[in-house]
Design an enzyme around this catalytic site. Sequence first.
Site, short mmCIF file in Angstrom:
data_model
loop_
_atom_site.label_atom_id
_atom_site.label_comp_id
_atom_site.label_asym_id
_atom_site.label_seq_id
_atom_site.Cartn_x
_atom_site.Cartn_y
_atom_site.Cartn_z
N SER A 177 -12.60 -18.31 -13.74
CA SER A 177 -11.74 -18.58 -12.35
C SER A 177 -12.69 -17.58 -11.24
CB SER A 177 -10.93 -18.16 -12.24
OG SER A 177 -10.42 -16.58 -13.09
N LYS A 221 -2.94 -13.24 -8.70
CA LYS A 221 -3.83 -13.42 -7.34
C LYS A 221 -3.53 -13.33 -5.99
CE LYS A 221 -6.64 -15.77 -11.06
NZ LYS A 221 -7.68 -16.65 -11.06
#
Length: 825
Positions: A691, A734
Amino acid sequence: MPNTPAKKTTRRKKSRAMFPEYPLLPVRDTVLFPHMVTPLFVGRERSVSAVEAAMAEDLPLVVVSQRDPEVQDPEPDDLYTVGSEVTVGRMLRMPDGTTSILTQGTQRVRILEFTQIEPYMRVRVMPLFEMAETGPATEALMRAVLALFEKCVNLNHNLPDDAYVAAMNVDEPGWLADLITSLLELEVPKRQEVLETIDPIERLQKLSILLAKEVDVLELQSQIHNQVQEEVDKNQREFFLREQLRVIQNELGEVDSHQADLNELRLKIEAAEMPAEVREKAERELDRLAMMPPASPEVGIIRTYLDWLLELPWTKATEDNVDLRHAKKVLDANHYGLPKAKERILEYVAVRQLAANKMRSPILCFVGPPGTGKTSLGRSIAEALGRNFVRVSLGGIRDEAEIRGHRRTYIGALPGRIIQTMRRAGSINPMFILDEIDKVGMDFRGDPSSALLEVLDPEQNYAFSDHYLDVPYDLSKVLFITTANMLDPIPPALRDRLEVIQFSGYIEEEKLTISRQFLVPKQLDEHGLKTKDLRFSDQAVRQIIREHTYEAGVRNLEREIATICRKVTRQVVESRRHVQNVTAQNVNRFLGPPRYTFGLIEEADEIGVATGIAVTEAGGDLLSIEVTLMEGKGSLMLTGQLGEVMQESAQAALSYTRAHAKELNIESTDFERLDIHIHVPEGGIPKDGPSAGITIATALISALSHRPVHREVAMTGEITLRGRILPIGGVKEKVMAAHRAGLKTVLIPQKNKRDTIDIPRNILRDLRFVFVNNMSEVLPEALGAPLETSHPDLTSDENNSTVTRNKRPATRPAKRNKPQPAVPN
């Protein structure tokens, strides 16, 4: 003139002709000795013919033993060479066709030659005479042999009592040895060895050795027999006395304790409501118990087995509380958040209302970091449903018998943990927690995970087989919930049977709410404090979460709150002035300096530095990507303890950048003479995952194009060689990390838009989300206008080229290493 071979042969024949020639009778499994009267049964044609010839010619017989008794028609090589010359006293023909003869040995003979084979054997023999020497040594040897023989007669009941008397009246040493040897139960080779020993003294010596061995064997045999007889006599005596006691008690109208136990067990079996197969097994074992004496060691084993059968719940069940409002109230009162797990339990309660007897109990698996409430939620589910709660920890189990139990053939055998826990539950439908299922081991004793397949399979667990019980037990009504920290260690076959519910780590807002509603009131109560004695502000709790704990759950947070409560309790007990309000300003007075720091927003826009977002075991955190360009040979350096997947993401980002150099206005860059160094700070923490792809690409393009990256922009997403952005995981964690750090804009893949439903609304209002599908959508949001630089770019047209070194205008606050690795998902 010397003798010729022909003359020698003639003399040898003449010398042999001097010895007598007699019929030969081969015998099996016996050896005849001189002076001994022995009856023989003759059945073979050769043997009968030999006896008839001896009787007809009034000749003695030569009796010789066979080497192998299995040979039906022996040849000369099958016979021993030393035998006995015997006279036939009488001959009788028996009804079965055999002939019985009574023989008496006269002397030893050695076979010189076979003169005839058919229809019966005739042999020429040489008598073997023995020299009888008398003296003190011979007398002593004879007495020693007689003493040993007396012991044999006393110990061996097969020897007649007059055998010793007969031996005492023999005054010749050779005759004594032959008599005793013929009476002992010796093997044929040993008897033949004595027969072939001509010297009487040597024969007695061999016999004394045989007698000594025989006495040792007979004494050991007698000892074993006496021990067995004593035990049998003891049991018979006890049985006789107990029978007498039983009769006396019956006459007095009393019942003995053993019989009372049997009657009590029989009544319990009748009232236990066991299945037919189990009842039959219990009654069989009870009948066995009734037949055994109370002192038998088997009694305790059978009694323990019956106790287990009687104490297990076979049909007893608790009634489920299927009130949805009550279940929701209980779950919300004990746990904050966890919407998916609560929703699944409420669905189960709803189905129980409409189809109570049709629905199978689900097999749930709660997977999440430690301290997120997996086990305690199971207890709340049991309370909501009104079921008994039991728990078994599977961590460290390596023996299959821990699950299935040991067979009753082993000393101290017991059922496995499943059956033991069912007995403790007291009902057939408890709430059963199998804790730490991902930490089950395997070794030479078996695989417990394989044994759990039957327990956790609704198609099989209605007839679970425990090795100790040896009867099927119904587990289909049990509500099984397993817990694990990770799914990977669970074998695929077992994982396929589980309905997995993920427990993500608590975000900061959830921890704040949990501490306000649960942790602080609990610790105040446990430490004897009132709400008026001590209050925690939200900022104080938030500071504890950020600077004194680093976890996905709330265990350490509860410990830190307990630490403050202990210190205040001590001040109260000592009658000192104590703090009544815990604030952000005085937290460190109780807990010391901060142990952890969290990611903060960069202080200024910088070239070659992009802010990514990562997921750790403790939640989300910022992840800075730094890129520096240097003159070199076109190599790519990756540092910061990056995993293989993250390294591949960096290579993909570089390939995309080089392939789109013209579109990015960096086509003049000579990559063959440029070294690129990509670094992820906090090198002591392992990092991996795809990611960080768009973050690496943004930092790389920023360094090559001299365009600074906006410091208030955070991003996450996997990049492909075509610049496409693929979805990632951990969006909630996140986004929470970006909001905590003060960022304003978050770039996430378009396909992750659906994951924002789990994010609190206040955070959605505070952040600006940009959903992107391609790098071309990322760069306008992340990069600013190009900056002027005093150093020219490294291009293919310059011979003496230099590389622009990016200088950060401000130093970013340092972060301490955290105990868990950052994993960009």
